[in-house]
Design a protein around this motif. Sequence first.
Motif, short mmCIF file in Angstrom:
data_model
loop_
_atom_site.label_atom_id
_atom_site.label_comp_id
_atom_site.label_asym_id
_atom_site.label_seq_id
_atom_site.Cartn_x
_atom_site.Cartn_y
_atom_site.Cartn_z
N ASP A 35 3.82 36.12 81.25
CA ASP A 35 4.23 37.36 80.14
C ASP A 35 5.19 37.08 79.04
OD1 ASP A 35 1.90 38.80 81.50
OD2 ASP A 35 2.99 40.05 82.75
N ILE A 36 5.33 35.50 78.84
CA ILE A 36 5.64 35.00 77.75
C ILE A 36 5.37 35.90 76.57
CG2 ILE A 36 7.72 33.36 76.96
CD1 ILE A 36 8.00 34.35 79.61
N LYS A 37 5.62 36.39 75.63
CA LYS A 37 5.19 36.30 74.21
C LYS A 37 6.03 36.09 72.76
CE LYS A 37 1.09 37.78 76.37
NZ LYS A 37 -0.10 36.62 75.94
N ARG A 38 6.84 36.03 73.63
CA ARG A 38 8.38 36.38 72.53
C ARG A 38 9.00 35.41 73.41
NH1 ARG A 38 11.57 40.28 69.01
NH2 ARG A 38 11.73 39.28 66.93
N ILE A 39 9.63 34.16 72.14
CA ILE A 39 10.62 32.90 73.08
C ILE A 39 11.68 33.06 71.41
CG2 ILE A 39 11.23 30.82 73.75
CD1 ILE A 39 8.17 31.29 74.50
N ALA A 40 13.12 33.31 71.73
CA ALA A 40 13.46 33.15 71.08
C ALA A 40 14.84 31.51 71.40
CB ALA A 40 14.86 34.26 70.78
N ILE A 41 14.76 30.69 70.27
CA ILE A 41 15.07 29.48 70.25
C ILE A 41 17.12 29.12 70.20
CG2 ILE A 41 15.96 26.59 70.42
CD1 ILE A 41 12.51 26.39 71.31
N VAL A 42 17.77 29.24 70.26
CA VAL A 42 18.98 28.80 69.34
C VAL A 42 20.12 27.45 69.81
CG1 VAL A 42 21.48 29.78 69.71
CG2 VAL A 42 20.00 30.93 70.25
N PRO B 24 0.04 28.88 75.07
CA PRO B 24 -0.08 28.52 73.52
C PRO B 24 0.07 29.71 72.89
CG PRO B 24 -2.34 28.43 75.07
CD PRO B 24 -0.91 28.58 76.37
N ASP B 25 0.18 31.36 73.38
CA ASP B 25 -0.38 32.43 72.67
C ASP B 25 1.71 33.36 72.02
OD1 ASP B 25 -2.78 32.04 72.81
OD2 ASP B 25 -2.33 33.86 74.80
N ALA B 26 2.44 32.38 73.03
CA ALA B 26 3.59 33.11 72.19
C ALA B 26 3.89 32.77 71.23
CB ALA B 26 4.70 32.33 73.98
N LYS B 27 5.04 33.66 70.59
CA LYS B 27 5.99 33.63 69.20
C LYS B 27 7.15 32.46 69.50
CE LYS B 27 6.04 36.51 66.20
NZ LYS B 27 5.77 37.48 65.89
N ILE B 28 7.21 31.55 69.20
CA ILE B 28 8.85 30.93 68.88
C ILE B 28 9.02 31.20 67.90
CG2 ILE B 28 9.80 28.98 69.29
CD1 ILE B 28 7.29 27.13 70.89
N GLU B 29 10.24 31.43 67.86
CA GLU B 29 11.51 31.99 66.93
C GLU B 29 13.09 31.38 67.37
OE1 GLU B 29 11.95 36.24 65.66
OE2 GLU B 29 9.41 35.81 66.64
N TRP B 30 13.64 29.88 66.18
CA TRP B 30 14.08 29.56 66.44
C TRP B 30 15.69 29.85 65.03
CZ3 TRP B 30 13.69 24.69 67.81
CH2 TRP B 30 14.88 23.51 67.68
N ILE B 31 16.51 30.00 65.98
CA ILE B 31 17.64 30.88 65.33
C ILE B 31 18.44 29.47 65.19
CG2 ILE B 31 20.14 31.79 65.11
CD1 ILE B 31 16.50 33.26 67.34
N THR B 32 19.43 28.96 63.73
CA THR B 32 19.77 28.41 63.06
C THR B 32 20.91 28.45 61.94
OG1 THR B 32 19.32 25.83 62.66
CG2 THR B 32 18.52 26.78 61.77
N GLU B 33 21.62 27.78 61.23
CA GLU B 33 22.35 27.30 60.56
C GLU B 33 21.33 27.46 58.91
OE1 GLU B 33 25.31 28.21 59.66
OE2 GLU B 33 26.83 27.36 61.65
N GLU B 34 21.82 28.09 57.83
CA GLU B 34 21.34 27.93 57.00
C GLU B 34 20.74 26.68 56.14
OE1 GLU B 34 21.48 31.50 54.07
OE2 GLU B 34 22.52 29.76 52.99
N VAL B 35 21.38 25.54 56.93
CA VAL B 35 21.95 25.08 56.03
C VAL B 35 19.90 23.78 56.06
CG1 VAL B 35 22.93 23.56 57.58
CG2 VAL B 35 22.30 22.56 55.49
#
Length: 331
Positions: free
Chosen positions: A4-11, A34-45
Amino acid sequence: MKKDIKRIAIVRLSALGDIVNSAVTLQFIHDKYPDAKIEWITEEVFAPLLENHPLVSIVHTLNLKQLKKSKSFSLLKQTFLELRSLGEFDIIIDIQGLLKSAIVARLIGSNTHGFDKNSAREGIASYFYKTTSHIEYDENIVKRNTFLASDGLGFNISDEMLLNKKPIFETTEYPLDNSDKKNIAIVIGASWESKKYPKERVAELCNELKENSIILWGSDAEKEDALWICENSAYATIAPKLSLIDLVSLISSVDLLIGNDTGPTHMAWAQNIPSITLFGPTTTRMIYETPINIGIKSSSKVDIYHINKNDFSIKDIEVQKVVTKAKELLK
């Protein structure tokens, strides 16, 4: 495998090379979830590098440099509220392992995962994680990143998977010289002066290779060095000022890249382009060596726990040694 991993954040806030060496995890995470949303947190540049990545659903940006410079309470409050408003994640993976990245991860949510106290670059970061992974700090940087992400998600990324990885970033073809000469990108910049191969040796390298050498630069000072190299080698041409996207496209289109231990050099490995990385104050731990991606280290001894930024031994790497390796890779 975790369920049940559906939403992942990578910092992974910075820097370019570290983001490149972390982004390799995306394809393997996608294969397992394959169905999980991967979201990335990064510096704006660095956002443009990831915004159009097919495996990243959303890029969330921060401007910590501006926050540090302005010391604005209202900006701090706005940043805090934005992080808290991202919603619930099944797991938040802090690949950076610094206090600042750990705080960012914890502000996003409670399901945080990172390096343990003895593995993180800054051990205090581990106190902000719900779960941790242990891997020796002196282990190869790519192996550290991939182990942390896969261990947190309950699977394994093997050496075989890394050796057979797909290019990390999608690109368009960059127009290059269509003559019978090979196109070689040469990265001359770096975050420290001691990481840079001397411009005199770069010019000599271009003259020895006798191919089409494209000199990449990222600052006014580097541009001056690039122009000097071009004045002293008929085989060298200066690249135009490039966006991050154009930089990836150019590197993905050349036959070989030679450079210092810095972000654009790591991009060649990311894109499965042959490369030679030159090391003075750092070691080949910073790259994942393959049959086509190799490192050449100066003779100096390096303590990775106490890097000596005054180690200028990179200048002692013989040009002919680089030429020999380059010709082998160009075959």
